[in-house]
Write an enzyme that holds these catalytic residues in place. Structure first.
Site, PDB file in Angstrom:
ATOM      1  N   LEU A 140       0.819  -1.195   0.000  1.00 53.22           N
ATOM      2  CA  LEU A 140       0.000   0.000   0.000  1.00 53.22           C
ATOM      3  C   LEU A 140       0.865   1.262   0.000  1.00 53.22           C
ATOM      4  O   LEU A 140       0.576   2.237  -0.695  1.00 53.22           O
ATOM      5  CB  LEU A 140      -0.937   0.009   1.218  1.00 53.22           C
ATOM      6  CG  LEU A 140      -2.016  -1.065   1.232  1.00 53.22           C
ATOM      7  CD1 LEU A 140      -2.757  -1.048   2.565  1.00 53.22           C
ATOM      8  CD2 LEU A 140      -2.994  -0.870   0.095  1.00 53.22           C
ATOM      9  N   VAL A 187       1.756   5.121  -2.787  1.00 54.97           N
ATOM     10  CA  VAL A 187       1.809   6.551  -2.454  1.00 54.97           C
ATOM     11  C   VAL A 187       3.241   7.006  -2.185  1.00 54.97           C
ATOM     12  O   VAL A 187       3.472   7.976  -1.482  1.00 54.97           O
ATOM     13  CB  VAL A 187       0.915   6.878  -1.228  1.00 54.97           C
ATOM     14  CG1 VAL A 187      -0.540   6.694  -1.560  1.00 54.97           C
ATOM     15  CG2 VAL A 187       1.294   6.011  -0.036  1.00 54.97           C
ATOM     16  N   SER A 188       4.205   6.303  -2.772  1.00 54.57           N
ATOM     17  CA  SER A 188       5.611   6.628  -2.504  1.00 54.57           C
ATOM     18  C   SER A 188       5.951   8.050  -2.921  1.00 54.57           C
ATOM     19  O   SER A 188       6.814   8.689  -2.322  1.00 54.57           O
ATOM     20  CB  SER A 188       6.514   5.636  -3.229  1.00 54.57           C
ATOM     21  OG  SER A 188       6.236   5.635  -4.624  1.00 54.57           O
ATOM     22  N   LYS A 195     -10.385  11.602   8.151  1.00 56.36           N
ATOM     23  CA  LYS A 195     -11.373  11.000   7.260  1.00 56.36           C
ATOM     24  C   LYS A 195     -11.024   9.533   7.012  1.00 56.36           C
ATOM     25  O   LYS A 195      -9.930   9.211   6.551  1.00 56.36           O
ATOM     26  CB  LYS A 195     -11.426  11.749   5.927  1.00 56.36           C
ATOM     27  CG  LYS A 195     -12.497  11.214   4.981  1.00 56.36           C
ATOM     28  CD  LYS A 195     -12.591  12.059   3.723  1.00 56.36           C
ATOM     29  CE  LYS A 195     -13.705  11.549   2.815  1.00 56.36           C
ATOM     30  NZ  LYS A 195     -13.822  12.352   1.586  1.00 56.36           N
ATOM     31  N   ASP A 212     -17.152  18.429  -7.256  1.00 55.94           N
ATOM     32  CA  ASP A 212     -18.164  18.248  -6.197  1.00 55.94           C
ATOM     33  C   ASP A 212     -18.252  19.501  -5.320  1.00 55.94           C
ATOM     34  O   ASP A 212     -18.271  19.405  -4.092  1.00 55.94           O
ATOM     35  CB  ASP A 212     -17.831  17.012  -5.358  1.00 55.94           C
ATOM     36  CG  ASP A 212     -19.051  16.495  -4.581  1.00 55.94           C
ATOM     37  OD1 ASP A 212     -20.178  16.836  -4.979  1.00 55.94           O
ATOM     38  OD2 ASP A 212     -18.869  15.771  -3.595  1.00 55.94           O
TER      39      ASP A 212
END
Length: 614
Positions: free
Chosen positions: A304, A308-309, A353, A446
């Protein structure tokens, strides 16, 4: 000018026009498309081979095609997203294909950043493996000069693709996979490899197929490749291998006999000791299982983290124990709204979050933005046991604009007109930043009052980039957003541009003026017929405007002219034709000219006055 010269230049002009027409016909493949095809636009795939040295991992290939690693590994039948690939290892890469009316041909627009020594030809033939042509690249980038490319420049590369027509869909053809025909290929081997047949291939592509042409392979479902491919051994290698096996077996048999004799001689001692240690071993086994579980969690966390390295240098990585401790194990007492909790990490209060592991694209976008009117991401945490990701944001004290306009909080003060106008300008500034000052541009997708947060000074910050898109002028089949805020062109055709944020911002302006929600209990949208508010004479306009305005503003006796100016901006933002909507630059300029802005604009003492008063 002499007559002979006139004839000569006339001939040159006619020759040039003829040459350009022939050249233009060769830019795109001969098959054309129609915008009323059954699946236009459509989700399809291209066949791609991993190449050394720079494209032997999913990270670089996913960046090249602007998709996530998981979106490649799943259809390509890869068990992991982090293992290195073999040269020529086959991959299926998803793309969004649409028919372009200007060129009457289907392709997928991919944005490529120019690197040293790159040319249109080199990138088309090598990097994209002839899935496009350099002539097509020149055609879709008419303002770029191929010989004057700058390092870091964004160039659109049109990847050739095709959507199934009505007849093909009826025949269970769900995908037309883009494939580059190789010199040693034939239709039979291609059909066998993809689970198609020669007749179907000829029906789609014709019989005149040349090497390096892009052909389209009709399939009803995604083919399952056997990964990885192993090159068979030559006969001589097989003989050598058998010889080595025989020698190995002989040596192994001798050693085994020796060990068997030795084992029999000590078996009595061993058995006695085993009885004594049985209880100890049971406890040790429990410890080994616990250690194995920790190792498995560590490997999953490693995978995981690899996704996101790129973000590790900018954001702090919190331990999962810190996040759980801050929220008391995600107690309902710490819940703010939805899946957002508040909690102290150290001495600082944060908003945390909780989300499933789909935050990679969001982190890529957030690491590019830094503005006072955007909620700041401080870091993140990963829980490898349940696959959850936790985004740790700055805590914004006064909650959402939605709660203030809809009086959700007890003892909540009413927003006066100057505060509402200042909030509108803060949001407009944040949108202007992501539309104009990020490369590529970011579309939030959004914008709504519940995604606008207010700090202790009632300054607005845009939150929740979960649906944001990096790059615009794209088409998607997956329509997401909130009813009442969605732009008509996005809802109808899936067109993603910055103008869809402008439309949503217009709805927010209406909510600030009216105090009403974007869509009522009957499902009626707030912006319906708003263009009729400012029709008629001055008195009629003021009468209609008062019927729309929040009672709080009427009781405040605020400037009708100021409200009318903001209403005019809202109406401009809500034009159904996106090309007629203003840019956020124009909106910020117009809102800041308001006479209602003659006050101390920020806690830093910045005084904003109308431009006319300067």
């Amino acid at each position: 000018m002499k007559r002979e010269q006139l004839y000569f230049f006339t001939f040159l002009f006619i020759f040039h026009c003829f040459h350009y027409q022939v050249q233009a016909q060769q830019i795109f493949p001969t098959s054309t498309c129609s915008t009323n095809e059954t699946n236009n636009p459509c989700q399809t795939y291209v066949f791609y081979r991993a190449i050394a040295p720079e494209l032997l991992n999913l990270a670089n290939i996913s960046d090249l095609f602007s998709v996530s690693r998981l979106m490649i590994s799943k259809p390509s039948n890869l068990s992991t997203t982090t293992s290195p690939l073999l040269p020529n290892q086959p991959l299926l890469i998803p793309i969004t294909c649409s028919c372009n009316s200007n060129h009457n041909f289907s392709y997928s627009n991919l944005t490529y950043i120019i690197k040293p020594a790159d040319t249109f030809y080199q990138v088309s033939t090598h990097t994209y493996q002839n899935l496009t042509t350099y002539q097509a690249v020149e055609a879709v980038n008419p303002t770029l000069i191929p010989t004057l490319l700058q390092i870091g420049q964004n160039v659109v590369f049109p990847i050739f693709c095709k959507c199934p027509n009505k007849t093909q869909v009826l025949n269970q053809v769900n995908y037309l996979i883009s494939y580059v025909f190789q010199p040693n290929d034939n239709l039979s081997s291609i059909g066998e490899f993809f689970g198609s047949n020669v007749k179907s291939l000829i029906d789609v592509n014709g019989e005149k197929i040349q090497p390096f042409d892009v052909i389209y392979i009709p399939v009803s479902r995604i083919p399952q490749f056997a990964q990885p491919f192993v090159t068979p051994l030559s006969p001589s290698s097989q003989r050598e291998e058998r010889k080595e096996v025989i020698i190995g077996l002989s040596v192994g048999l001798g050693v085994s006999c020796f060990l068997l004799i030795l084992l029999i001689s000590i078996i009595g001692v061993w058995y006695y000791r085993e009885l004594l240690k049985r209880k100890e071993n049971i406890n040790e086994e429990k410890g080994n299982k616990h250690q194995l579980k920790r190792m498995k969690s560590s490997i999953e966390e490693e995978n995981l983290m690899a996704d996101v390295s790129d973000c590790l240098d900018k954001y702090k990585v919190y331990g999962i124990h810190e996040v759980k401790e801050a929220t008391a194990g995600f107690s309902p007492n710490c819940l703010i709204q939805g899946s957002v909790y508040k909690g102290y990490i150290g001495e600082e209060l944060y908003a945390i979050k909780k989300m499933k592991w789909n935050a990679y694209e969001q982190l890529k976008i957030l690491q590019k933005v830094n503005h006072g009117n955007l909620v700041r991401l401080e870091g993140f945490s990963i829980d490898p046991e349940d696959g959850n990701c936790y985004l740790v944001y700055e805590y914004v004290e006064n909650g959402s604009l939605y709660s203030w306009l809809n009086k959700e909080r007890l003892n909540m003060k009413k927003l006066d007109w100057k505060t509402r106008l200042r909030i509108a300008i803060d949001v407009a500034n944040g949108l202007q930043y992501i539309h104009e000052h990020t490369r590529p541009k970011v579309v939030h997708k959004d914008i709504k009052t519940s995604n606008i947060l207010l700090d202790g000074n009632m300054r607005a910050k845009i939150a929740n980039f979960g649906l944001a898109k990096s790059g615009c002028n794209a088409i998607t089949m997956h329509i997401v957003g909130t009813q009442g805020y969605i732009a008509p062109e996005y809802l109808a055709d899936g067109i993603v541009t910055t103008k869809m944020d402008v439309f949503s911002f217009g709805v927010v302006l209406l909510e600030l003026i009216t105090g009403k929600e974007a869509i009522n209990e009957e499902g009626k949208v707030l912006w319906l017929n708003v263009d009729k508010v400012l029709e008629g004479g001055e008195e009629m306009k003021q009468l209609k405007l008062k019927q729309w305005m929040d009672e709080v503003l009427i009781d405040e006796n605020c400037s009708l002219e100021g409200v009318m100016n903001v209403m005019a901006v809202a109406i401009a933002c809500l034009q159904k034709d996106p090309s007629r909507r203003p840019s956020m630059v124009d909106i910020v300029y117009t809102l800041c000219k308001s006479d209602d802005l003659h006050f101390d604009f920020s806690e830093d003492g910045l005084s904003v006055t109308p431009i006319s008063a300067r």
